[in-house]
Motif scaffolding. Structure first.
Motif, short mmCIF file in Angstrom:
data_model
loop_
_atom_site.label_atom_id
_atom_site.label_comp_id
_atom_site.label_asym_id
_atom_site.label_seq_id
_atom_site.Cartn_x
_atom_site.Cartn_y
_atom_site.Cartn_z
N PHE A 114 -4.03 -59.66 -8.58
CA PHE A 114 -5.35 -59.06 -8.43
C PHE A 114 -6.06 -59.10 -9.78
O PHE A 114 -5.60 -58.47 -10.74
CB PHE A 114 -5.25 -57.63 -7.92
CG PHE A 114 -5.12 -57.52 -6.43
CD1 PHE A 114 -6.15 -56.99 -5.66
CD2 PHE A 114 -3.97 -57.97 -5.79
CE1 PHE A 114 -6.03 -56.90 -4.28
CE2 PHE A 114 -3.85 -57.88 -4.40
CZ PHE A 114 -4.88 -57.35 -3.65
N ILE A 115 -7.16 -59.84 -9.85
CA ILE A 115 -7.88 -60.05 -11.11
C ILE A 115 -9.17 -59.23 -11.08
O ILE A 115 -10.06 -59.46 -10.24
CB ILE A 115 -8.22 -61.53 -11.31
CG1 ILE A 115 -6.98 -62.40 -11.15
CG2 ILE A 115 -8.86 -61.75 -12.68
CD1 ILE A 115 -7.28 -63.88 -11.02
N ARG A 116 -9.27 -58.29 -11.98
CA ARG A 116 -10.47 -57.45 -12.06
C ARG A 116 -11.67 -58.30 -12.48
O ARG A 116 -11.58 -59.12 -13.39
CB ARG A 116 -10.26 -56.33 -13.07
CG ARG A 116 -11.48 -55.48 -13.34
CD ARG A 116 -11.72 -54.46 -12.26
NE ARG A 116 -12.99 -53.77 -12.43
CZ ARG A 116 -13.33 -52.64 -11.83
NH1 ARG A 116 -12.47 -52.06 -11.02
NH2 ARG A 116 -14.50 -52.09 -12.03
N LEU A 117 -12.78 -58.13 -11.78
CA LEU A 117 -14.00 -58.87 -12.09
C LEU A 117 -14.82 -58.12 -13.14
O LEU A 117 -15.07 -56.92 -12.98
CB LEU A 117 -14.84 -59.07 -10.83
CG LEU A 117 -14.15 -59.75 -9.65
CD1 LEU A 117 -15.08 -59.77 -8.44
CD2 LEU A 117 -13.70 -61.16 -10.01
N PHE A 118 -15.22 -58.82 -14.18
CA PHE A 118 -16.06 -58.22 -15.21
C PHE A 118 -17.35 -59.02 -15.32
O PHE A 118 -17.33 -60.23 -15.57
CB PHE A 118 -15.33 -58.19 -16.56
CG PHE A 118 -14.23 -57.17 -16.61
CD1 PHE A 118 -14.52 -55.83 -16.86
CD2 PHE A 118 -12.92 -57.53 -16.38
CE1 PHE A 118 -13.51 -54.88 -16.89
CE2 PHE A 118 -11.90 -56.59 -16.41
CZ PHE A 118 -12.20 -55.26 -16.67
N ASP A 119 -18.46 -58.34 -15.14
CA ASP A 119 -19.77 -59.00 -15.17
C ASP A 119 -20.26 -59.16 -16.61
O ASP A 119 -19.91 -58.36 -17.49
CB ASP A 119 -20.79 -58.19 -14.38
CG ASP A 119 -20.49 -58.16 -12.89
OD1 ASP A 119 -19.96 -59.17 -12.39
OD2 ASP A 119 -20.77 -57.14 -12.25
N PRO A 120 -21.09 -60.17 -16.85
CA PRO A 120 -21.70 -60.30 -18.18
C PRO A 120 -22.62 -59.12 -18.46
O PRO A 120 -23.27 -58.60 -17.55
CB PRO A 120 -22.49 -61.61 -18.08
CG PRO A 120 -22.72 -61.81 -16.61
CD PRO A 120 -21.52 -61.23 -15.92
#
Length: 257
Positions: A82-88
């Motif tokens: 599970f890869i946490r999504l990080f927004d710009p």
């Protein structure tokens, strides 16, 4: 000055190579006995996340093979990274204004719609994306159709098109007006697909990018190390790119069958 021989940059960074060393996975097609079978067996199939939290993760299946000496056999399992999504994070620069609007409006950064707003915008987009205009238009149509109908059937197509468009970046338009728009749109559509419970799978190179962005944020924010994530991401890299970066590993680090 002497010409230096060209040396391609390894796909894996040193941190990821260390992860592979620790996990003792298969390198360059050779099977390697893990030094901690119990650790592999104890990995959770999925982490403890609420439905609301899980929306913010991309889920990648990982195929695990390990040897059980007492039983003289190999065991196989599928678990999930599970890869946490990080927004710009937008800045006050002109190149982030469209990103700011999208975040405030809770929608994608729509380059096609932007191109229809003025002749100047059209010229910028059409000159920068002359070979991919149809893809931009399709992404726009699918997204706004979903907003109207709430039918998620075509969201996967939009996500895959955004993934494909990333390969054509950067362009003059993205440098001037749409910095980091593609990763923002990708994350946005992944969350929509999660919310609507759609099954989908991204390319290995895209998953690698998501892992790198997650790791960069983890290090920058000094978050607590997640050993399960480190091991599963190392397994992902060795399965997805078995012949890249392994030359930097020492033979003493590996225990071969």
């Amino acid at each position: 000055m002497e010409n230096q021989p060209f040396k391609p940059k390894p796909l894996l960074n040193k941190s990821e190579l260390r992860q592979i060393k620790r996990s003792r996975t298969r390198i360059e097609g050779k099977k390697i006995i893990t030094d901690d079978v119990r650790k592999l067996k104890s990995l959770k199939v999925t982490p403890d996340l609420s439905a609301g939290e899980a929306v913010h993760y991309y889920r990648e299946p990982i195929w695990i093979e390990y040897y059980i000496p007492k039983e003289s056999r190999f065991a196989y399992e599928t678990k999930y990274l599970f890869i946490r999504l990080f927004d710009p994070v937008p800045t006050e620069e002109d190149s982030d204004k469209e990103l700011q609007k999208a975040i405030a409006g809770r929608h994608i950064v729509d380059l096609w719609k932007f191109s229809q707003e003025s002749e100047e915008n059209k010229k910028l987009i059409f000159s920068s994306y002359q070979n991919t205009l149809g893809m931009l238009e399709t992404v726009s149509q699918i997204y706004w159709n979903y907003r109207e109908t709430k039918n998620p059937e075509e969201l996967k197509t939009a996500c895959y098109l955004v993934e494909a468009l990333m390969k054509y970046e950067p362009t003059l338009a993205s440098l001037q007006k749409f910095r980091d728009y593609s990763i923002y749109n990708l994350n946005f559509l992944i969350r929509l697909l999660n919310q609507t419970k759609q099954e989908f799978s991204l390319e290995d190179a895209t998953v690698s990018l998501l892992i790198k962005r997650r790791n960069e944020t983890w290090e920058r924010e000094n978050f607590v190390e997640d050993e399960d994530f480190d091991l599963l991401s190392a397994l992902f890299f060795e399965q997805a790119f078995p012949n890249r970066g392994a030359q930097e590993l020492n033979s003493d680090d590996l225990l071969y069958l």
